[in-house]
Scaffold this motif. Sequence first.
Motif, PDB file in Angstrom:
ATOM      1  N   SER A  23      32.988  38.431  18.970  1.00 34.00           N
ATOM      2  CA  SER A  23      32.277  38.872  20.165  1.00 34.00           C
ATOM      3  C   SER A  23      32.125  37.736  21.161  1.00 34.00           C
ATOM      4  N   TRP A  24      31.766  36.554  20.665  1.00 33.49           N
ATOM      5  CA  TRP A  24      31.500  35.426  21.565  1.00 33.49           C
ATOM      6  C   TRP A  24      32.781  34.891  22.199  1.00 33.49           C
ATOM      7  N   ILE A  25      33.852  34.756  21.409  1.00 33.57           N
ATOM      8  CA  ILE A  25      35.090  34.257  22.019  1.00 33.57           C
ATOM      9  C   ILE A  25      35.722  35.317  22.913  1.00 33.57           C
ATOM     10  N   GLN A  26      35.483  36.585  22.603  1.00 34.52           N
ATOM     11  CA  GLN A  26      36.012  37.640  23.461  1.00 34.52           C
ATOM     12  C   GLN A  26      35.329  37.637  24.819  1.00 34.52           C
ATOM     13  N   MET A  27      34.056  37.240  24.864  1.00 34.62           N
ATOM     14  CA  MET A  27      33.379  37.129  26.164  1.00 34.62           C
ATOM     15  C   MET A  27      34.043  36.064  27.027  1.00 34.62           C
ATOM     16  N   ILE A  28      34.396  34.942  26.422  1.00 34.87           N
ATOM     17  CA  ILE A  28      35.080  33.887  27.164  1.00 34.87           C
ATOM     18  C   ILE A  28      36.483  34.348  27.552  1.00 34.87           C
ATOM     19  N   ASN A  29      37.191  34.963  26.621  1.00 36.84           N
ATOM     20  CA  ASN A  29      38.551  35.432  26.907  1.00 36.84           C
ATOM     21  C   ASN A  29      38.559  36.498  28.000  1.00 36.84           C
ATOM     22  N   HIS A  30      37.615  37.407  27.929  1.00 37.14           N
ATOM     23  CA  HIS A  30      37.522  38.453  28.944  1.00 37.14           C
ATOM     24  C   HIS A  30      37.236  37.847  30.310  1.00 37.14           C
ATOM     25  N   ALA A  31      36.395  36.821  30.346  1.00 38.01           N
ATOM     26  CA  ALA A  31      36.096  36.144  31.608  1.00 38.01           C
ATOM     27  C   ALA A  31      37.362  35.561  32.226  1.00 38.01           C
ATOM     28  N   ILE A  32      38.178  34.925  31.396  1.00 38.22           N
ATOM     29  CA  ILE A  32      39.393  34.280  31.900  1.00 38.22           C
ATOM     30  C   ILE A  32      40.431  35.309  32.333  1.00 38.22           C
ATOM     31  N   VAL A  33      40.721  36.265  31.456  1.00 33.66           N
ATOM     32  CA  VAL A  33      41.833  37.187  31.696  1.00 33.66           C
ATOM     33  C   VAL A  33      41.481  38.219  32.766  1.00 33.66           C
ATOM     34  N   THR A  34      40.326  38.865  32.636  1.00 37.57           N
ATOM     35  CA  THR A  34      39.977  39.888  33.623  1.00 37.57           C
ATOM     36  C   THR A  34      39.662  39.253  34.972  1.00 37.57           C
ATOM     37  N   GLY A  35      39.034  38.066  34.957  1.00 42.02           N
ATOM     38  CA  GLY A  35      38.831  37.351  36.206  1.00 42.02           C
ATOM     39  C   GLY A  35      40.166  37.046  36.870  1.00 42.02           C
ATOM     40  N   ALA A  36      41.155  36.624  36.080  1.00 39.84           N
ATOM     41  CA  ALA A  36      42.487  36.335  36.620  1.00 39.84           C
ATOM     42  C   ALA A  36      43.152  37.596  37.179  1.00 39.84           C
ATOM     43  N   LEU A  37      43.005  38.720  36.478  1.00 39.38           N
ATOM     44  CA  LEU A  37      43.591  39.965  36.972  1.00 39.38           C
ATOM     45  C   LEU A  37      42.999  40.372  38.318  1.00 39.38           C
ATOM     46  N   PHE A  38      41.686  40.222  38.465  1.00 34.67           N
ATOM     47  CA  PHE A  38      41.067  40.553  39.753  1.00 34.67           C
ATOM     48  C   PHE A  38      41.525  39.590  40.849  1.00 34.67           C
ATOM     49  N   LEU A  39      41.732  38.322  40.503  1.00 37.11           N
ATOM     50  CA  LEU A  39      42.249  37.372  41.485  1.00 37.11           C
ATOM     51  C   LEU A  39      43.669  37.762  41.910  1.00 37.11           C
ATOM     52  N   VAL A  40      44.533  38.091  40.936  1.00 33.56           N
ATOM     53  CA  VAL A  40      45.915  38.477  41.238  1.00 33.56           C
ATOM     54  C   VAL A  40      45.944  39.716  42.122  1.00 33.56           C
ATOM     55  N   VAL A  41      45.141  40.710  41.757  1.00 30.43           N
ATOM     56  CA  VAL A  41      45.101  41.951  42.535  1.00 30.43           C
ATOM     57  C   VAL A  41      44.523  41.688  43.924  1.00 30.43           C
ATOM     58  N   GLY A  42      43.506  40.827  44.006  1.00 30.68           N
ATOM     59  CA  GLY A  42      42.933  40.495  45.305  1.00 30.68           C
ATOM     60  C   GLY A  42      43.930  39.799  46.211  1.00 30.68           C
ATOM     61  N   MET A  43      44.795  38.988  45.637  1.00 27.09           N
ATOM     62  CA  MET A  43      45.782  38.261  46.439  1.00 27.09           C
ATOM     63  C   MET A  43      46.813  39.195  47.052  1.00 27.09           C
TER      64      MET A  43
END
Length: 531
Positions: free
Chosen positions: A346-366
């Motif tokens: 659960s704890w590492i998935q929170m960090i992983n989700h932050a990185i990956v989903t944050g990156a996806l929103f950045l890519v889509v925003g670009m």
Amino acid sequence: MRLNLYQLIQMDFSTLPVLSLIVFSPILGIALAGMFRDEGNGIPARVGALLSSGITFLLSLHLWFNFDSSTADLQMVERLPWIPQFNIDYFLGLDGLNLFFFLIINFITPLTLLGSWNVKKRNWQFQIQMLFLQIGMLGCFAAMDVVLFYVFFELMLVPMYLLIGIWGGSNRLYATIKFFIYTMLGSLLMLVSLLYTANIYLDLNGEWSFNVLDWYGMDIPSETQFWLFIGFAAAFAVKIPLFPLHTWLPDAHYEAPTAGSVQLAAVLLKFGPYGFLRFAMPVFPAAVYELTPIFMVLALIGIIYGGLVAMVQPQIKRLIAYSSVAHMGYIVLGLFALNIQGLSGSWIQMINHAIVTGALFLVVGMIYERTHTQEISEYGGVAHTMPKFAVFLVFFSLASVGLPGLNGFVGEILAMIGAARVNIWYGILAAFGVLIAAIYMLWMVQRVLFGPLTKELVKGLNDFSFREVVVLVPLVFWTIFLGVYPQPFFGRIEVSINHYIELIKSQEPRFAQDEAESSGLAKFVVWNLGD
């Protein structure tokens, strides 16, 4: 004598309030953005905010290099009287539960500011709101006094409300009102519960205390624990968001500017699981024993439902938003498994989700900056004109579906193992969520990137600039690093995670006996939470 960066990080800051310096260092950027708001087309304000967030990140590296992973005790503690009549303190502390959140907030924020460099509308105010949000998030994770936690918890909602309401899309008013109503109702229930809990502490000990560590192990009747836990759970479940309290999230993501979506996905959703483990579960263990199956079932519903709804979304951001509902389901599943596998996952998935989903929103925003549309049907063949965009979208989509070797795999597999230890069917159902995720993410990638180049909109697109590549490359690095070698993460959280598991389970015999006398749940408790 000149010092290199590593020597500077390793310096002895024991006499300094390091956590306070980190929490409030964004004030420098707020001052610079306000000071240079009318200068040079807003560039000095952007540079000031970016510089400030970079300094905050460098300060937070001190926490990593000086953290003692051998103890579950709080470190770098700062405690000063705030409202002494009620023993309310300015109380900050660090342990394995919140260490990585300091790092991820301060890592993501400068990347988000750089990724939002082209925001023109009230640019200096945008920078200020982003930095105020950073202060609220850092303070919320650092606070060990429940009142101080509540203050920061509410404070961070204000800049997020403004980010969506001012810089959001055409239907931003609806999204902000919905976001505000959901979060405020949950927060008010939490406020009632924390005040009542403090009053119980007063009755038992003859004095007030809002120190959450003092609340652990209080002798609170099981029925009372149930209702107080529900009050805290209302705030945290909305923040996750847990099914069926998730409906505000897709609207907020869809209407939010890119920076708002990134911070919402990367950090704000994580206050739910963190709040459960830090402030609710150790204080009300009897309620945890009784409600564990309900929360695990809701998590499974979120995984399957979020994936199925994502599959039919016509807009990219809504698809990613519903994927967040599914991913957060894995986090809740591991959290309530209450074993080392589940909680570590659960704890590492929170960090992983932050990185990956944050990156996806950045890519889509670009790409949205270029096309001003989120409709998947408006794309097709983008890989022909934007090969760099295609590489990043495919990479982070594969990480999102849990491809082995990338970070998304580690957290999900551990959460499923932890859930399977509670009930094998929980693990099996959670595994179906991975299959569904692969379907909707790869189908989205196929429709956006591949096929014939027929749309005039797509034919005229320019590929990613150097600035945009610089924003995404660090996220690529950590996606691979945590997928291949997650041990540095586990090594720093293991002692704290075990401490909280033992803290909750240490009260099992007493509450198991209470439940046996009142509702016959003792057998379930022993089966569900036993090793």
